[in-house]
Motif scaffolding. Structure first.
Motif, PDB file in Angstrom:
ATOM      1  N   ASP A   1       0.802  -1.215  -0.030  1.00 26.30           N
ATOM      2  CA  ASP A   1       0.003   0.008  -0.034  1.00 26.30           C
ATOM      3  C   ASP A   1       0.873   1.394  -0.025  1.00 26.30           C
ATOM      4  O   ASP A   1       0.572   2.202  -0.590  1.00 26.30           O
ATOM      5  CB  ASP A   1      -0.991   0.063   1.209  1.00 26.30           C
ATOM      6  CG  ASP A   1      -1.955  -1.280   1.275  1.00 26.30           C
ATOM      7  OD1 ASP A   1      -2.240  -1.843   0.196  1.00 26.30           O
ATOM      8  OD2 ASP A   1      -2.317  -1.578   2.393  1.00 26.30           O
ATOM      9  N   GLY A   2       1.971   1.228   0.558  1.00 20.40           N
ATOM     10  CA  GLY A   2       2.925   2.358   0.908  1.00 20.40           C
ATOM     11  C   GLY A   2       3.693   2.644  -0.467  1.00 20.40           C
ATOM     12  O   GLY A   2       3.841   3.723  -0.678  1.00 20.40           O
TER      13      GLY A   2
ATOM     14  N   SER B   1      -0.451  13.853   2.273  1.00 19.68           N
ATOM     15  CA  SER B   1       0.085  12.652   2.344  1.00 19.68           C
ATOM     16  C   SER B   1       0.110  11.923   3.418  1.00 19.68           C
ATOM     17  O   SER B   1       0.920  12.123   4.435  1.00 19.68           O
ATOM     18  CB  SER B   1       1.777  12.617   1.781  1.00 19.68           C
ATOM     19  OG  SER B   1       1.654  13.242   0.554  1.00 19.68           O
ATOM     20  N   LYS B   2      -0.843  11.032   3.752  1.00 20.07           N
ATOM     21  CA  LYS B   2      -1.113  10.537   5.209  1.00 20.07           C
ATOM     22  C   LYS B   2      -0.682   9.235   5.190  1.00 20.07           C
ATOM     23  O   LYS B   2      -1.222   8.208   5.366  1.00 20.07           O
ATOM     24  CB  LYS B   2      -2.818  10.411   5.500  1.00 20.07           C
ATOM     25  CG  LYS B   2      -3.603  11.802   5.159  1.00 20.07           C
ATOM     26  CD  LYS B   2      -3.020  12.695   6.387  1.00 20.07           C
ATOM     27  CE  LYS B   2      -4.030  13.797   6.383  1.00 20.07           C
ATOM     28  NZ  LYS B   2      -3.632  14.593   7.276  1.00 20.07           N
ATOM     29  N   PHE B   3       0.889   9.017   5.290  1.00 16.86           N
ATOM     30  CA  PHE B   3       1.352   7.637   5.283  1.00 16.86           C
ATOM     31  C   PHE B   3       1.364   7.208   6.681  1.00 16.86           C
ATOM     32  O   PHE B   3       1.606   8.052   7.520  1.00 16.86           O
ATOM     33  CB  PHE B   3       3.094   7.919   5.006  1.00 16.86           C
ATOM     34  CG  PHE B   3       3.237   8.077   3.630  1.00 16.86           C
ATOM     35  CD1 PHE B   3       3.351   7.125   2.780  1.00 16.86           C
ATOM     36  CD2 PHE B   3       3.640   9.343   3.182  1.00 16.86           C
ATOM     37  CE1 PHE B   3       3.590   7.255   1.423  1.00 16.86           C
ATOM     38  CE2 PHE B   3       4.108   9.487   1.862  1.00 16.86           C
ATOM     39  CZ  PHE B   3       4.024   8.459   0.883  1.00 16.86           C
TER      40      PHE B   3
ATOM     41  N   THR C   1      -2.018   7.614  11.712  1.00 13.35           N
ATOM     42  CA  THR C   1      -1.009   8.562  11.122  1.00 13.35           C
ATOM     43  C   THR C   1      -0.419   9.181  11.958  1.00 13.35           C
ATOM     44  O   THR C   1      -0.694   9.739  13.013  1.00 13.35           O
ATOM     45  CB  THR C   1      -2.160   9.426  10.325  1.00 13.35           C
ATOM     46  OG1 THR C   1      -2.777   8.780   9.501  1.00 13.35           O
ATOM     47  CG2 THR C   1      -1.206  10.574   9.654  1.00 13.35           C
TER      48      THR C   1
ATOM     49  N   THR D   1       2.435   2.217  -3.668  1.00 14.27           N
ATOM     50  CA  THR D   1       1.357   2.892  -4.266  1.00 14.27           C
ATOM     51  C   THR D   1       1.002   4.030  -3.944  1.00 14.27           C
ATOM     52  O   THR D   1       1.117   4.940  -4.755  1.00 14.27           O
ATOM     53  CB  THR D   1      -0.025   1.917  -4.349  1.00 14.27           C
ATOM     54  OG1 THR D   1       0.480   0.508  -4.574  1.00 14.27           O
ATOM     55  CG2 THR D   1      -1.146   2.392  -5.152  1.00 14.27           C
ATOM     56  N   GLN D   2       1.205   4.522  -2.687  1.00 11.36           N
ATOM     57  CA  GLN D   2       0.789   5.680  -2.147  1.00 11.36           C
ATOM     58  C   GLN D   2       1.925   6.551  -2.416  1.00 11.36           C
ATOM     59  O   GLN D   2       1.937   7.815  -2.549  1.00 11.36           O
ATOM     60  CB  GLN D   2       0.630   5.570  -0.742  1.00 11.36           C
ATOM     61  CG  GLN D   2       0.190   7.110  -0.013  1.00 11.36           C
ATOM     62  CD  GLN D   2      -0.166   7.079   1.486  1.00 11.36           C
ATOM     63  OE1 GLN D   2      -0.116   6.048   1.937  1.00 11.36           O
ATOM     64  NE2 GLN D   2      -0.305   8.085   1.981  1.00 11.36           N
ATOM     65  N   ARG D   3       3.011   5.834  -2.735  1.00 15.69           N
ATOM     66  CA  ARG D   3       4.286   6.781  -3.113  1.00 15.69           C
ATOM     67  C   ARG D   3       4.453   7.148  -4.416  1.00 15.69           C
ATOM     68  O   ARG D   3       5.208   8.116  -4.793  1.00 15.69           O
ATOM     69  CB  ARG D   3       5.704   5.730  -2.757  1.00 15.69           C
ATOM     70  CG  ARG D   3       7.191   6.732  -2.806  1.00 15.69           C
ATOM     71  CD  ARG D   3       7.495   7.224  -1.306  1.00 15.69           C
ATOM     72  NE  ARG D   3       8.502   7.655  -1.305  1.00 15.69           N
ATOM     73  CZ  ARG D   3       9.128   8.952  -1.563  1.00 15.69           C
ATOM     74  NH1 ARG D   3       8.181  10.034  -1.811  1.00 15.69           N
ATOM     75  NH2 ARG D   3      10.283   9.554  -1.479  1.00 15.69           N
TER      76      ARG D   3
END
Length: 463
Positions: free
Chosen positions: A225-226, A389-391, A380, A228-230
């Motif tokens: 998931d991280g 950007s809510k990693f 978060t 893809t979010q990146r």
């Protein structure tokens, strides 16, 4: 027999240097042979320059994050050549540190290529990097340690030589605008984050359903998931069929029918033991078909006075493990010590953005040992409170239900490796969940969540 040395080490990586230095400090007459990289892969073309580049890739994100906290700065252009020059200077400084450390300990240094002439004798061929003049030397030693590390492995496909590996990635004259990375282990994940953070478009191709095979499944999902979010495009459950060159571009065909155009193909498809060229067959040292040197728990090969440590034995291929092995071996041989390390609880870190870290057992491994309790959370962190950007930070703790010992810990989030190093000590020492519960947290911090886990997410046992 009278030998030139008490101990001769082949390979001046972190493990070999530690072994040579500790042996010399115990009064042994020691020599070390290195073909090119003083400090080995880690210092020159591995973890040290990689983390420097990872840090560089994260500064742009930090500048963007700061705007949410009231800073008016804009994310500027990155200068690749300046980064590479600074990295090269730091690597050269570290090379000299390693050489100075060895000389101060009284270790005799040879720069050249070593191979066995007989069980106690090495033939050393001069390297162009050698500060001393010699064509070929033969030196003998009562004991010999092989610490030659590992090398990148290319996939067996058409056009594999058109791509690069991590060895070349550290010295690219320009940052490619588009990069296709094959492989989702440590190297593939870390470089995908580096190139993306510095402004490249990145495609990540790998055979598994999730990245980082061998890590905990939930942690792997959090990383997926991280990634893809990146903003990295993942092509999972597939592999490349070939690489073709078209003008100044490359075309990669995947076995799922997709075709990707890119400026650089980066193979992060594993590494293999660097044992070729040592002439080990002459002395009868047992090897696997891939070149792995077989050793027992004391790092002895089948030839009693020949030892091997580090990646060349292909067990836990991490720099701190090689250092620990070299230290333990030197003290056992020359100080009568029975030094041992908790290898089963070896902490690991992958420097993505955000990074992840693990120690102990995965859930899949733990359930084979007995019934377990899982504590899990995701949140978060404050760093991303004012950002789009809510990693997420992900934490998973695995507890043996019967003994209540914490037997596995897995974290993805900012500062995960720094948190893990401290908690790894507690886990290696056998701390129970009650010990975690008793500890007062530091507030506000992400690490306090590790001593605040109270609700069991689930109980699992072997089916």
């Amino acid at each position: 027999m009278v030998y030139d040395y008490d101990l001769l080490v082949i390979g001046a990586g972190s493990g070999g240097v530690r072994c040579a230095r500790i042996a010399a400090e115990q009064g042994a007459k020691v020599a070390i042979v290195e073909k090119q990289h003083w400090g080995g892969t880690c210092v020159n073309i591995g973890c040290v320059p990689k983390k420097l580049m990872m840090m560089a890739s994260g500064f742009g994100d930090e500048a963007k994050l700061s705007q949410g906290f009231g800073w008016s700065n804009q994310r500027g252009e990155h200068h690749w050549k300046a980064l590479i020059e600074a990295k090269n200077n730091e690597v050269e400084r570290l090379n000299q540190v390693y050489l100075s450390t060895l000389r101060k300990a009284g270790v005799h240094i040879y720069t050249g290529s070593a191979s066995f002439k007989d069980p106690h004798t090495l033939q050393i061929c001069k390297s162009s990097l050698s500060p001393e003049y010699f064509e070929t030397k033969c030196v003998s030693s009562e004991r010999i340690v092989i610490a030659t590390g590992s090398l990148p492995t290319l996939p067996d496909i058409e056009g594999n030589t058109l791509g690069i590996t991590s060895d070349q990635a550290f010295y690219l004259s320009e940052r490619p605008k588009r990069v296709l990375i094959v492989g989702a282990g440590y190297i593939g994940i870390e470089f995908s984050g580096i190139f993306k953070g510095l402004g490249s478009t990145v495609d990540l191709v790998y055979r598994q359903k999730l990245p980082l095979r061998g890590f905990d499944e939930d942690l792997r999902q959090a990383l997926y998931d991280g990634i893809t979010q990146r903003g990295i495009t993942q092509h999972n459950e597939c592999k490349p069929l070939n690489v073709l060159k078209r003008a100044d571009k490359y075309i990669v065909h995947l076995d799922n029918g997709k075709k990707i155009e890119t400026d650089c193909v980066f193979f992060a498809t594993g590494r293999h033991p660097n044992s070729k060229g040592l002439n080990l067959s002459t002395v009868g040292v047992n090897l696997s078909s891939k070149g792995q040197i077989f050793v027992n728990n004391e790092f002895e090969t089948n030839v009693p006075h020949i030892y091997a440590i580090g990646d060349v034995i292909d067990k836990i291929n991490l720099t701190p493990v090689a250092i620990a092995q070299g230290h333990a071996l030197a003290e056992r041989l020359f100080a009568g010590s029975q030094r041992h390390n908790a290898y089963a609880m070896t902490p690991k870190a992958v420097f993505f953005y955000p990074p992840l870290s693990s120690t102990g057992l995965t859930e899949e491994e733990a359930v084979k040992e007995g019934e377990i309790e899982i504590y899990q959370t995701q949140f978060t962190p404050m760093r991303f409170a004012f950002s789009s950007s809510k990693f997420k930070t992900f934490i998973k703790m695995i507890v043996d239900k019967k003994t209540q010992k914490v037997i596995g810990l897995h974290i993805m989030g900012i500062d995960a490796p720094e948190m893990m190093q401290g908690f790894a000590v507690a886990i290696a020492a056998g701390l129970t969940k009650y010990g975690f519960d008793q500890t007062i947290g530091i507030h506000p911090s992400s690490a306090e969540e590790l001593v605040s886990l109270r609700q069991i997410t689930r109980v699992a046992k072997k089916v």
